[in-house]
Design an enzyme around this catalytic site. Sequence first.
Site, PDB file in Angstrom:
ATOM      1  N   GLY A  70       1.442   4.987   0.040  1.00 59.77           N
ATOM      2  CA  GLY A  70       0.807   6.251   0.352  1.00 59.77           C
ATOM      3  C   GLY A  70       1.628   7.412  -0.176  1.00 59.77           C
TER       4      GLY A  70
ATOM      5  N   THR B 158      -2.289  12.046   4.535  1.00 57.40           N
ATOM      6  CA  THR B 158      -1.974  13.342   3.947  1.00 57.40           C
ATOM      7  C   THR B 158      -3.261  14.060   3.550  1.00 57.40           C
ATOM      8  OG1 THR B 158       0.143  12.500   3.135  1.00 57.40           O
ATOM      9  CG2 THR B 158      -0.703  14.505   2.119  1.00 57.40           C
TER      10      THR B 158
ATOM     11  N   ASP C  31       0.860  -1.178   0.000  1.00 56.84           N
ATOM     12  CA  ASP C  31       0.000   0.000   0.000  1.00 56.84           C
ATOM     13  C   ASP C  31       0.902   1.234   0.000  1.00 56.84           C
ATOM     14  OD1 ASP C  31      -1.790   2.062   0.515  1.00 56.84           O
ATOM     15  OD2 ASP C  31      -2.071   1.500   2.629  1.00 56.84           O
TER      16      ASP C  31
ATOM     17  N   MET D 279      -7.007   4.203  -5.825  1.00 57.02           N
ATOM     18  CA  MET D 279      -7.135   2.772  -5.592  1.00 57.02           C
ATOM     19  C   MET D 279      -7.008   2.407  -4.115  1.00 57.02           C
ATOM     20  SD  MET D 279      -7.928   1.274  -8.401  1.00 57.02           S
ATOM     21  CE  MET D 279      -9.031   2.696  -8.569  1.00 57.02           C
ATOM     22  N   ASP D 280      -6.369   3.264  -3.332  1.00 58.01           N
ATOM     23  CA  ASP D 280      -6.336   3.033  -1.896  1.00 58.01           C
ATOM     24  C   ASP D 280      -7.727   3.174  -1.297  1.00 58.01           C
ATOM     25  OD1 ASP D 280      -6.189   5.787  -2.547  1.00 58.01           O
ATOM     26  OD2 ASP D 280      -5.470   6.266  -0.524  1.00 58.01           O
TER      27      ASP D 280
END
Length: 240
Positions: free
Chosen positions: A8, A116, A6, A91-92
Amino acid sequence: MILLLDFGNTRVKVAVKDGGDLRQIYCGPVLLEHLSKVVEGLDIHGGMWCSVHSLDASIKDWMLSLGLSPLTSSTPVPIKNEYSSPSSLGMDRLAAAVGAWSMKPGHDLLVIDAGTAITYDLVSASGVYKGGNIAPGKELRFRSLHEHTGALPLVDNDGTVPMLGDDTETAIRSGVMNGIRYEMEGYIEQLGSLFPSLLVFLTGGDAESFDIKAKRSIFALPDLVLRGLDRIVEYNEKGF
């Protein structure tokens, strides 16, 4: 063993799964030497990654060499996506929605991801991703006040957060941190009035900074995106 990543805005979370529970093995800077080291000696057979930004070609090539696939808007997922521009959906956000749904299917779900940016995403009880909102996270708010004014200092969330600040530093800190908390609680209250069975999932690197008070069940899961990726891999391996 499958590998899940994942990516970020400032760091990457990495987990593995070998027929049992998900196990996070790394959380830190996006550096190929770090990533390759943490999987050294592991028998990786596929997996998936998602990212909120473009990745260096060397990292992509490394993941592809391990048989990993990127999560994209065309990847089959176990929920219906009603976002009008699916290719622009982070997509996260989609993975987190799938992660929440995999844990509490049949419920209306609000996923709050505090990083963020702070995102708010809704999945209906029938398994439909309905969309959501994006707001600046705490660091962006602190920095914006400093960079776009002539006299306000750069403050962070380390320190007291009173209801009302009694100097400029506490006024900024309280304005940002209380403002985000009230924002979150407002979304929970408003959506809860529309979806009475609403459950809330709180994730993201800054999630622990906020003590949310709401008359709803709140599940704090820092690895929700990784759980979603795992479910999507399983969904595709079983042929949907």
